[in-house]
Design a protein around this motif. Sequence first.
Motif, PDB file in Angstrom:
ATOM      1  N   ASN A  48      44.811  41.935   7.314  1.00  0.00           N
ATOM      2  CA  ASN A  48      44.572  40.711   7.140  1.00  0.00           C
ATOM      3  C   ASN A  48      44.695  39.603   6.297  1.00  0.00           C
ATOM      4  N   VAL A  49      45.485  39.198   5.590  1.00  0.00           N
ATOM      5  CA  VAL A  49      46.210  39.624   4.306  1.00  0.00           C
ATOM      6  C   VAL A  49      46.043  37.978   3.931  1.00  0.00           C
ATOM      7  N   GLN A  50      45.321  37.588   2.863  1.00  0.00           N
ATOM      8  CA  GLN A  50      45.318  35.373   2.701  1.00  0.00           C
ATOM      9  C   GLN A  50      45.096  35.241   1.249  1.00  0.00           C
ATOM     10  N   LEU A  51      45.362  33.956   0.831  1.00  0.00           N
ATOM     11  CA  LEU A  51      45.406  32.919   0.178  1.00  0.00           C
ATOM     12  C   LEU A  51      43.639  32.653  -0.756  1.00  0.00           C
ATOM     13  N   ALA A  52      43.485  33.557  -1.469  1.00  0.00           N
ATOM     14  CA  ALA A  52      42.186  32.995  -2.185  1.00  0.00           C
ATOM     15  C   ALA A  52      42.836  32.130  -3.160  1.00  0.00           C
ATOM     16  N   PRO A  56      37.864  31.650  -9.117  1.00  0.00           N
ATOM     17  CA  PRO A  56      36.944  31.822  -8.903  1.00  0.00           C
ATOM     18  C   PRO A  56      36.347  31.246  -7.676  1.00  0.00           C
ATOM     19  N   ALA A  57      36.909  29.575  -7.522  1.00  0.00           N
ATOM     20  CA  ALA A  57      35.517  29.342  -6.888  1.00  0.00           C
ATOM     21  C   ALA A  57      36.054  28.569  -6.189  1.00  0.00           C
ATOM     22  N   SER A  58      37.797  28.697  -6.097  1.00  0.00           N
ATOM     23  CA  SER A  58      38.812  28.742  -4.299  1.00  0.00           C
ATOM     24  C   SER A  58      38.507  30.181  -4.166  1.00  0.00           C
ATOM     25  N   ALA A  59      38.536  30.809  -5.194  1.00  0.00           N
ATOM     26  CA  ALA A  59      38.598  32.693  -4.782  1.00  0.00           C
ATOM     27  C   ALA A  59      36.841  32.975  -3.602  1.00  0.00           C
ATOM     28  N   GLY A 183      34.835  35.518  -7.863  1.00  0.00           N
ATOM     29  CA  GLY A 183      34.611  34.510  -6.459  1.00  0.00           C
ATOM     30  C   GLY A 183      35.170  35.349  -4.923  1.00  0.00           C
ATOM     31  N   VAL A 184      35.430  36.415  -5.233  1.00  0.00           N
ATOM     32  CA  VAL A 184      35.812  37.404  -3.656  1.00  0.00           C
ATOM     33  C   VAL A 184      34.204  38.443  -3.683  1.00  0.00           C
ATOM     34  N   ALA A 185      34.323  38.438  -4.761  1.00  0.00           N
ATOM     35  CA  ALA A 185      33.286  39.977  -4.612  1.00  0.00           C
ATOM     36  C   ALA A 185      31.750  39.046  -3.902  1.00  0.00           C
TER      37      ALA A 185
END
Length: 235
Positions: A48-52, A56-59, A183-185
């Motif tokens: 599932n490929v999505q936009l972050a 970092p905050a948005s991600a 952020g993702v992590a």
Amino acid sequence: MKSDLETVMHDGDIFRNADLDGRILIMTAVEAERQAVMRGTRDSKRFNVQLAGFGPASAAARTAAELAKGSYSLVISAGIAGGFKGRAEIGSTVIADRIAAADLGAETPDGFLSVDELGFGSSVILPDSKLVQTLSDAMASEGIPVSRGTILTVTTGTGSAETTAKLTARYGDAAAEGMEGFGVATAAKLWNLPVLEIRTISNVVGPRDRAAWRLGEAFAALEAAGDILRRVFTE
């Protein structure tokens, strides 16, 4: 997630299969990165490929929102980035050994203090080392220029030799710089999920020179990384 790795054959090449149960969430900052990854994964339902979003905050927020919607076995931050000279060349791929929030801390008269030194948490999240090795080996076996090291997450993109020098002094193994990985992590960590960061290099970190960026090469490398992900994480 199953702990053991097994060797499997794909098109006559040996790949290390991480043998994960469940879907894999891949977060990219912008649509062009998302499309490059999806071309590589060939729209496999495993991913599932999505936009972050940007930064970092948005991600972190968008990754957390996606994780709340479904069940996943792995989270990946992927995209193009700047590479540190001598560590990652333009067109190559970097896989993070460490994901570091490079400017999370405080400025003092004696220099920068990280959030770790301030006692307010950790600025580093460690990817799954076995998965990092698996992907590195798979890319190398296909002749893809790949390196490992710390990928820095910054809130302001580096644009001077002075800032570059400060970052490399603090992180001697810094290989690439992006703006979403930590952020993702962070979101993945809240769900107790393993995380990876993959960056393909479009430019050299340092004085900003947009004319020297090689976006086409970086996007081609990102598509190739998506293909490797598809072949390694088989259903």
